[in-house]
Design a protein around this motif. Structure first.
Motif, mmCIF file in Angstrom:
data_model
loop_
_atom_site.group_PDB
_atom_site.id
_atom_site.type_symbol
_atom_site.label_atom_id
_atom_site.label_comp_id
_atom_site.label_asym_id
_atom_site.label_seq_id
_atom_site.Cartn_x
_atom_site.Cartn_y
_atom_site.Cartn_z
ATOM 1 N N VAL A 1 32.507 43.256 34.291
ATOM 2 C CA VAL A 1 31.046 43.084 34.309
ATOM 3 C C VAL A 1 30.591 42.308 33.067
ATOM 4 C CG1 VAL A 1 28.829 44.285 34.250
ATOM 5 C CG2 VAL A 1 30.673 45.149 35.703
ATOM 6 N N VAL A 2 31.119 42.681 31.902
ATOM 7 C CA VAL A 2 30.754 41.978 30.655
ATOM 8 C C VAL A 2 31.189 40.516 30.734
ATOM 9 C CG1 VAL A 2 31.195 41.860 28.169
ATOM 10 C CG2 VAL A 2 30.777 44.078 29.250
ATOM 11 N N LEU A 3 32.384 40.266 31.246
ATOM 12 C CA LEU A 3 32.897 38.906 31.384
ATOM 13 C C LEU A 3 31.971 38.045 32.252
ATOM 14 C CD1 LEU A 3 35.393 37.010 30.875
ATOM 15 C CD2 LEU A 3 36.225 37.809 33.091
ATOM 16 N N LEU B 1 41.013 52.378 33.585
ATOM 17 C CA LEU B 1 40.419 51.726 34.753
ATOM 18 C C LEU B 1 38.926 51.508 34.527
ATOM 19 C CD1 LEU B 1 40.580 50.649 37.645
ATOM 20 C CD2 LEU B 1 40.353 53.018 38.456
ATOM 21 N N ALA B 2 38.273 52.492 33.946
ATOM 22 C CA ALA B 2 36.838 52.371 33.659
ATOM 23 C C ALA B 2 36.568 51.209 32.694
ATOM 24 C CB ALA B 2 36.308 53.680 33.078
ATOM 25 N N VAL B 3 37.402 51.079 31.666
ATOM 26 C CA VAL B 3 37.251 49.970 30.723
ATOM 27 C C VAL B 3 37.464 48.635 31.437
ATOM 28 C CG1 VAL B 3 38.237 48.842 28.680
ATOM 29 C CG2 VAL B 3 37.845 51.306 28.670
ATOM 30 N N ALA B 4 38.436 48.574 32.320
ATOM 31 C CA ALA B 4 38.700 47.338 33.051
ATOM 32 C C ALA B 4 37.498 46.927 33.907
ATOM 33 C CB ALA B 4 39.949 47.490 33.913
ATOM 34 N N LEU C 1 41.451 31.503 16.868
ATOM 35 C CA LEU C 1 42.316 32.578 16.411
ATOM 36 C C LEU C 1 41.514 33.855 16.159
ATOM 37 C CD1 LEU C 1 45.021 33.741 15.335
ATOM 38 C CD2 LEU C 1 44.342 32.824 13.082
ATOM 39 N N PHE C 2 40.436 33.720 15.385
ATOM 40 C CA PHE C 2 39.674 34.914 15.029
ATOM 41 C C PHE C 2 38.862 35.469 16.201
ATOM 42 C CE2 PHE C 2 40.622 33.346 10.746
ATOM 43 C CZ PHE C 2 41.203 34.499 10.245
ATOM 44 N N LEU C 3 38.421 34.621 17.107
ATOM 45 C CA LEU C 3 37.733 35.116 18.300
ATOM 46 C C LEU C 3 38.698 35.862 19.218
ATOM 47 C CD1 LEU C 3 35.367 32.100 19.042
ATOM 48 C CD2 LEU C 3 34.705 34.391 18.249
ATOM 49 N N VAL C 4 39.922 35.356 19.351
ATOM 50 C CA VAL C 4 40.929 36.045 20.167
ATOM 51 C C VAL C 4 41.294 37.383 19.523
ATOM 52 C CG1 VAL C 4 43.331 35.944 20.963
ATOM 53 C CG2 VAL C 4 41.816 33.977 21.306
ATOM 54 N N LEU C 5 41.530 37.382 18.209
ATOM 55 C CA LEU C 5 41.824 38.633 17.510
ATOM 56 C C LEU C 5 40.669 39.623 17.645
ATOM 57 C CD1 LEU C 5 43.585 37.296 14.283
ATOM 58 C CD2 LEU C 5 44.650 38.468 16.240
ATOM 59 N N SER C 6 39.444 39.122 17.552
ATOM 60 C CA SER C 6 38.263 39.970 17.738
ATOM 61 C C SER C 6 38.231 40.550 19.150
ATOM 62 C CB SER C 6 36.989 39.153 17.471
ATOM 63 O OG SER C 6 35.843 39.888 17.789
ATOM 64 N N GLY C 7 38.643 39.750 20.123
ATOM 65 C CA GLY C 7 38.713 40.231 21.501
ATOM 66 C C GLY C 7 39.719 41.370 21.653
ATOM 67 N N THR D 1 38.168 44.401 20.086
ATOM 68 C CA THR D 1 37.152 44.938 20.988
ATOM 69 C C THR D 1 37.803 45.723 22.123
ATOM 70 O OG1 THR D 1 35.609 43.141 20.503
ATOM 71 C CG2 THR D 1 35.261 44.338 22.566
ATOM 72 N N GLY D 2 38.835 45.134 22.714
ATOM 73 C CA GLY D 2 39.524 45.809 23.812
ATOM 74 C C GLY D 2 40.107 47.150 23.374
ATOM 75 N N LEU D 3 40.760 47.173 22.228
ATOM 76 C CA LEU D 3 41.312 48.425 21.727
ATOM 77 C C LEU D 3 40.204 49.430 21.428
ATOM 78 C CD1 LEU D 3 44.120 47.017 19.415
ATOM 79 C CD2 LEU D 3 44.429 48.369 21.506
ATOM 80 N N SER D 4 39.123 48.950 20.832
ATOM 81 C CA SER D 4 37.987 49.824 20.535
ATOM 82 C C SER D 4 37.442 50.452 21.820
ATOM 83 C CB SER D 4 36.885 49.029 19.831
ATOM 84 O OG SER D 4 35.723 49.803 19.685
ATOM 85 N N TRP D 5 37.256 49.647 22.849
ATOM 86 C CA TRP D 5 36.732 50.153 24.109
ATOM 87 C C TRP D 5 37.703 51.131 24.761
ATOM 88 C CZ3 TRP D 5 34.283 45.425 27.079
ATOM 89 C CH2 TRP D 5 33.154 44.998 26.380
ATOM 90 N N LEU D 6 38.991 50.823 24.740
ATOM 91 C CA LEU D 6 39.980 51.724 25.351
ATOM 92 C C LEU D 6 39.976 53.089 24.658
ATOM 93 C CD1 LEU D 6 42.908 49.204 25.876
ATOM 94 C CD2 LEU D 6 41.626 50.352 27.697
ATOM 95 N N PHE D 7 39.995 53.078 23.328
ATOM 96 C CA PHE D 7 39.983 54.346 22.598
ATOM 97 C C PHE D 7 38.642 55.064 22.746
ATOM 98 C CE2 PHE D 7 43.440 52.329 20.007
ATOM 99 C CZ PHE D 7 44.431 53.224 20.381
ATOM 100 N N PHE D 8 37.537 54.306 22.758
ATOM 101 C CA PHE D 8 36.219 54.910 22.911
ATOM 102 C C PHE D 8 36.104 55.615 24.266
ATOM 103 C CE2 PHE D 8 31.800 54.570 24.425
ATOM 104 C CZ PHE D 8 31.170 55.344 23.472
ATOM 105 N N PHE D 9 36.529 54.954 25.322
ATOM 106 C CA PHE D 9 36.419 55.554 26.657
ATOM 107 C C PHE D 9 37.306 56.780 26.782
ATOM 108 C CE2 PHE D 9 33.618 52.421 27.993
ATOM 109 C CZ PHE D 9 33.295 52.537 29.335
#
Length: 137
Positions: free
Chosen positions: A39-41, A31-34, A66-72, A75-83
């Motif tokens: 806010v970032v969006l 929820l925190a990541v969401a 393609l690569f921007l979506v994959l990067s997204g 990023t999302g996975l990185s943020w979820l695991f980081f939080f």
């Protein structure tokens, strides 16, 4: 100017970690990541419209999409695991491991982007690795 931007990015990344650690107390990490992502969006699209670059969206190639979506997704996975790690661990230990991405990026850049691995880069990578281990142990 890139070096100033890089230092500002490092400062705000550090501030992000501290503020996130303070904000996720008694809050589900997903929820925190969401909330953070919304806010970032808003900020990112705000900058696109403030600078008048929204019309350039039609110029983006399929490869870039393609690569921007994959990067997204990355990023999302990185943020979820980081939080999740930040919620369960100490910021002073989680953040150095997260920043170990510098070393991983160096190796991926050599493998995927065919960048050159210089002796200076290798020494820097070893030092970052040793520093990360010192923070964690």
């Amino acid at each position: 100017m890139w070096i100033l931007y890089a230092f500002l990015a490092a400062f705000f990344a550090a501030l992000t970690s501290i503020l996130a650690k303070m904000g996720i107390e008694n809050v589900n990490s997903n929820l925190a990541v969401a909330i953070r992502t919304v806010v970032v969006l808003i900020m990112a699209w705000g900058m696109v419209f403030i600078t008048g670059k929204q019309t350039e969206i039609v110029n983006i190639t399929q490869k870039s999409w393609l690569f921007l979506v994959l990067s997204g997704f990355a990023t999302g996975l990185s943020w979820l695991f980081f939080f999740k790690a930040l919620q369960e661990g100490e910021a002073s230990k989680v953040v150095p491991i997260d920043k170990f991405s510098v070393v991983i990026t160096m190796f991926l850049a050599v493998i995927i982007l065919n960048e050159t691995l210089t002796p200076k880069t290798i020494i820097g990578g070893v030092l970052v690795t040793v520093g990360t281990l010192l923070f964690v142990l």
